[in-house]
Design an enzyme around this catalytic site. Structure first.
Site, mmCIF file in Angstrom:
data_model
loop_
_atom_site.group_PDB
_atom_site.id
_atom_site.type_symbol
_atom_site.label_atom_id
_atom_site.label_comp_id
_atom_site.label_asym_id
_atom_site.label_seq_id
_atom_site.Cartn_x
_atom_site.Cartn_y
_atom_site.Cartn_z
ATOM 1 C CB ALA A 87 -0.955 -0.006 0.931
ATOM 2 C CB ALA B 64 -0.025 1.166 -4.199
ATOM 3 C CD GLU B 65 -1.768 7.117 0.104
ATOM 4 O OE1 GLU B 65 -2.187 8.327 0.581
ATOM 5 O OE2 GLU B 65 -2.005 5.912 0.701
ATOM 6 C CB THR B 66 5.063 6.292 -2.993
ATOM 7 O OG1 THR B 66 4.964 6.019 -1.495
ATOM 8 C CG2 THR B 66 6.119 6.979 -3.278
ATOM 9 C CB SER C 250 1.009 10.362 -4.186
ATOM 10 O OG SER C 250 0.173 9.823 -3.308
#
Length: 160
Positions: free
Chosen positions: A71, A74-76, A79
């Site tokens: 996660a 993925a978020e990095t 973003s």
């Protein structure tokens, strides 16, 4: 966790941020958490963001890659893509992240590739596919970011 690599940005993006005196590698890095986890961003544009993360040091008690680590990767990546889409006048703030974990990984590097699903004026959504070194899908994630206007003082909050 390895030597820091230089992120490849499109020239027009480098020029836009350089005119504002912004350090792109610091702004579009994985931040303190990503650094602790060994996240490396290899390629970055609004159309595609690629990054890697070691499995070692990011496992759960059974020795498998922790779902939360997937996660974070993925978020990095999503973003970064959202920030590049929004440009220098917007800040991307994650508002929804979902991850489906397909298989475990016990060693090596995982690679994430973020590609846009939707790029609008106020939101951006990216699909992030994370694979192991055998190119087998470990996780599929989707991130939606709110694109908000830059406010005075935002620059002081950015940590490299």
């Amino acid at each position: 966790m390895g030597e820091q690599q230089q992120v490849k940005f499109p020239q027009e993006v480098i020029d836009e941020y350089a005119a504002l005196g912004v350090d792109l590698p610091a702004l579009f890095s994985a931040g303190h958490l990503g650094t602790r986890m060994g996240v490396q961003i290899l390629e970055a544009s609004a159309e595609r963001v690629v990054g890697t993360m070691p499995v070692e040091g990011n496992t759960q008690p059974y020795g498998l890659l922790h779902g939360g680590a997937s996660a974070v990767l993925a978020e990095t990546l999503g973003s970064v893509g959202s920030m590049l889409h929004g440009g220098s006048t917007k800040i991307a703030v994650g508002v929804d992240l979902n991850c489906t974990h397909h298989r475990g990984a016990r060693s090596g590097l995982v690679t994430g590739v973020a590609t846009p699903v939707h790029r609008g004026r106020s939101t951006a959504t990216y699909e992030i596919v994370i694979t192991d070194e055998a190119d087998k899908r470990v996780c599929t994630a989707r991130l939606t970011c709110l694109l908000r206007d830059v406010n005075p003082g935002d620059a002081e909050r950015v940590t490299g």
